[in-house]
Design a protein around this motif. Structure first.
Motif, short mmCIF file in Angstrom:
data_model
loop_
_atom_site.label_atom_id
_atom_site.label_comp_id
_atom_site.label_asym_id
_atom_site.label_seq_id
_atom_site.Cartn_x
_atom_site.Cartn_y
_atom_site.Cartn_z
N GLY A 66 0.85 -1.19 0.00
CA GLY A 66 0.00 0.00 0.00
C GLY A 66 0.89 1.24 0.00
O GLY A 66 2.12 1.13 0.03
N ALA A 77 -5.38 -1.76 0.35
CA ALA A 77 -6.35 -2.37 -0.58
C ALA A 77 -6.52 -3.86 -0.31
O ALA A 77 -7.63 -4.37 -0.38
CB ALA A 77 -5.92 -2.12 -2.02
N ASN A 78 -5.41 -4.56 -0.03
CA ASN A 78 -5.49 -6.02 0.12
C ASN A 78 -5.06 -6.53 1.48
O ASN A 78 -4.77 -7.71 1.63
CB ASN A 78 -4.65 -6.69 -0.99
CG ASN A 78 -5.26 -6.45 -2.36
OD1 ASN A 78 -6.43 -6.72 -2.58
ND2 ASN A 78 -4.49 -5.89 -3.26
N ASN A 104 6.70 0.94 -0.11
CA ASN A 104 5.74 0.21 -0.95
C ASN A 104 6.42 -1.01 -1.60
O ASN A 104 7.56 -0.93 -2.02
CB ASN A 104 5.19 1.16 -2.01
CG ASN A 104 4.31 0.45 -3.02
OD1 ASN A 104 4.74 0.12 -4.11
ND2 ASN A 104 3.07 0.20 -2.65
N ASP A 105 5.66 -2.11 -1.71
CA ASP A 105 6.25 -3.35 -2.23
C ASP A 105 6.72 -3.24 -3.69
O ASP A 105 7.80 -3.72 -4.04
CB ASP A 105 5.28 -4.53 -2.04
CG ASP A 105 3.90 -4.32 -2.66
OD1 ASP A 105 3.63 -3.23 -3.20
OD2 ASP A 105 3.09 -5.27 -2.60
N ILE A 135 -2.20 -5.22 -8.38
CA ILE A 135 -1.19 -4.78 -9.36
C ILE A 135 -0.43 -3.64 -8.71
O ILE A 135 -1.02 -2.66 -8.24
CB ILE A 135 -1.83 -4.29 -10.67
CG1 ILE A 135 -2.59 -5.43 -11.36
CG2 ILE A 135 -0.75 -3.74 -11.61
CD1 ILE A 135 -3.30 -5.00 -12.66
N GLU A 150 0.82 3.77 -7.53
CA GLU A 150 -0.49 3.12 -7.35
C GLU A 150 -1.30 2.97 -8.63
O GLU A 150 -2.53 3.12 -8.62
CB GLU A 150 -1.32 3.91 -6.32
CG GLU A 150 -0.79 3.84 -4.92
CD GLU A 150 -0.92 2.45 -4.31
OE1 GLU A 150 -1.99 1.84 -4.41
OE2 GLU A 150 0.07 1.99 -3.73
N HIS A 153 -4.66 0.88 -9.48
CA HIS A 153 -6.03 1.34 -9.24
C HIS A 153 -6.55 2.27 -10.34
O HIS A 153 -7.55 2.96 -10.15
CB HIS A 153 -6.12 2.01 -7.86
CG HIS A 153 -5.71 1.07 -6.75
ND1 HIS A 153 -6.43 -0.06 -6.45
CD2 HIS A 153 -4.64 1.07 -5.93
CE1 HIS A 153 -5.82 -0.70 -5.46
NE2 HIS A 153 -4.73 -0.04 -5.14
N GLU A 162 -6.81 -3.55 -10.97
CA GLU A 162 -6.27 -4.79 -10.38
C GLU A 162 -7.35 -5.84 -10.15
O GLU A 162 -7.06 -7.03 -10.10
CB GLU A 162 -5.47 -4.51 -9.11
CG GLU A 162 -6.27 -4.12 -7.91
CD GLU A 162 -5.39 -3.99 -6.66
OE1 GLU A 162 -4.17 -3.83 -6.78
OE2 GLU A 162 -5.97 -4.05 -5.56
C1 BGC Z 1 -1.71 -1.63 -3.60
C2 BGC Z 1 -0.31 -1.23 -3.98
C3 BGC Z 1 0.56 -2.47 -4.09
C4 BGC Z 1 -0.06 -3.47 -5.01
C5 BGC Z 1 0.74 -4.76 -5.09
C6 BGC Z 1 -2.24 -2.64 -4.58
O1 BGC Z 1 -3.52 -3.05 -4.20
O2 BGC Z 1 -2.58 -0.50 -3.57
O3 BGC Z 1 0.22 -0.35 -3.03
O4 BGC Z 1 1.83 -2.09 -4.55
O5 BGC Z 1 -1.38 -3.78 -4.61
O6 BGC Z 1 0.81 -5.37 -3.85
#
Ligand code: BGC
Length: 247
Positions: A66, A77-78, A104-105, A135, A150, A153, A162
């Motif tokens: 995120g 989001a997840n 962020n990842d 994504i 981001e 989205h 995503e």
């Molecule tokens: C998040 C991103 C994240 C991506 C992959 C998205 O739902 O908002 O921040 O990089 O998922 O994990």
């Protein structure tokens, strides 16, 4: 120099010490399953388990799926919504008793790919896109990261992109490679319309199967290549970020 990297993902939380000269894990990574719900407290416990598995003491870089600004997680989001506006740097740092950097990842994976993988030495506008539970996007301009883009989205066919084109969507809807590649193609065309990148690097676990879907993607001007560090990119990039931040 070695620094520890942890990657918090939708299905697993994994980490290992990283050799920063080579961009490689010094030992096989340790993985625990992401708890559901993935609350800050429970995830912090998993991060602690991964780090203590190696008896590590020293700086730790940690990815989060995120938006992260100044160590604070802004979106979720997840993962559990309890992460919104949490001081993750303080939470995880206190739990580990170690200096931590949180980012962020996709940004972490991108930083690793730009230094040790498919983006090495690449100038201009480059995107790393990770396809997994969501994504993720990492934007680089002449090698410099623009964090928290981001783009997972963006709207695609009236959906959050995503929800339509992640590998989770492929699995949930049981899409063929052809059908899913068509959605990914539409998504890439949209990103290309907005940013005209030179290069798309496709990351996430699915990059291991690039031969199944990249040849099916047509009509994109930018070069499209699979990520090279594959599932370790997040861990390596997290460690790089921790080293760059300093203790
Ligand atoms: C998040 C991103 C994240 C991506 C992959 C998205 O739902 O908002 O921040 O990089 O998922 O994990």
């Amino acid at each position: 120099m070695n620094v520890f990297g942890v990657d918090i993902g939708g299905s697993g939380i994994k980490g290992a010490p990283v050799n920063l000269e080579r961009g490689e894990l010094t030992e096989p990574r340790h993985k625990v399953l992401t708890p559901h719900p993935a609350t800050p407290d429970d995830v912090a416990g998993c991060v602690q388990e991964v780090v203590s598995h190696f008896g590590w003491s020293g700086p730790v870089g940690i990815t989060f799926p995120g938006v992260v600004t100044g160590g604070i997680t802004r979106t979720a989001a997840n993962v559990d919504k309890g992460w919104i506006d949490v001081d993750a740097r303080a939470l995880l740092g206190d739990r580990l008793g170690l200096p931590v950097t949180v980012l962020n990842d996709a940004d972490a994976a991108g930083v690793a790919e730009m230094t040790f993988g498919a983006g090495t030495g690449r100038k201009g506008t480059v995107f790393l896109l990770t396809f997994g539970t969501g994504i993720g996007s990492a934007l680089f301009i002449d090698g410099t990261l623009v964090p928290n883009t981001e783009l997972g989205h963006l709207e695609l066919n009236g959906h959050d992109a995503e929800k339509h084109a992640s590998t989770k969507a492929k699995e949930d809807e049981d899409l063929s490679w052809q059908h899913w590649a068509h959605r990914v193609q539409k998504y890439l065309a949209h990103v290309e319309m907005l940013f005209s990148p030179e290069l798309f690097i496709i990351g996430g676990g699915v990059s291991r199967k690039a031969d199944k879907f990249l040849p099916l993607i047509e009509g994109i001007r930018a070069e499209i290549v699979p990520a090279q560090l594959q599932n370790n990119a997040g861990i390596v990039g997290a460690a790089m970020a921790a080293a760059a931040t300093g203790p």
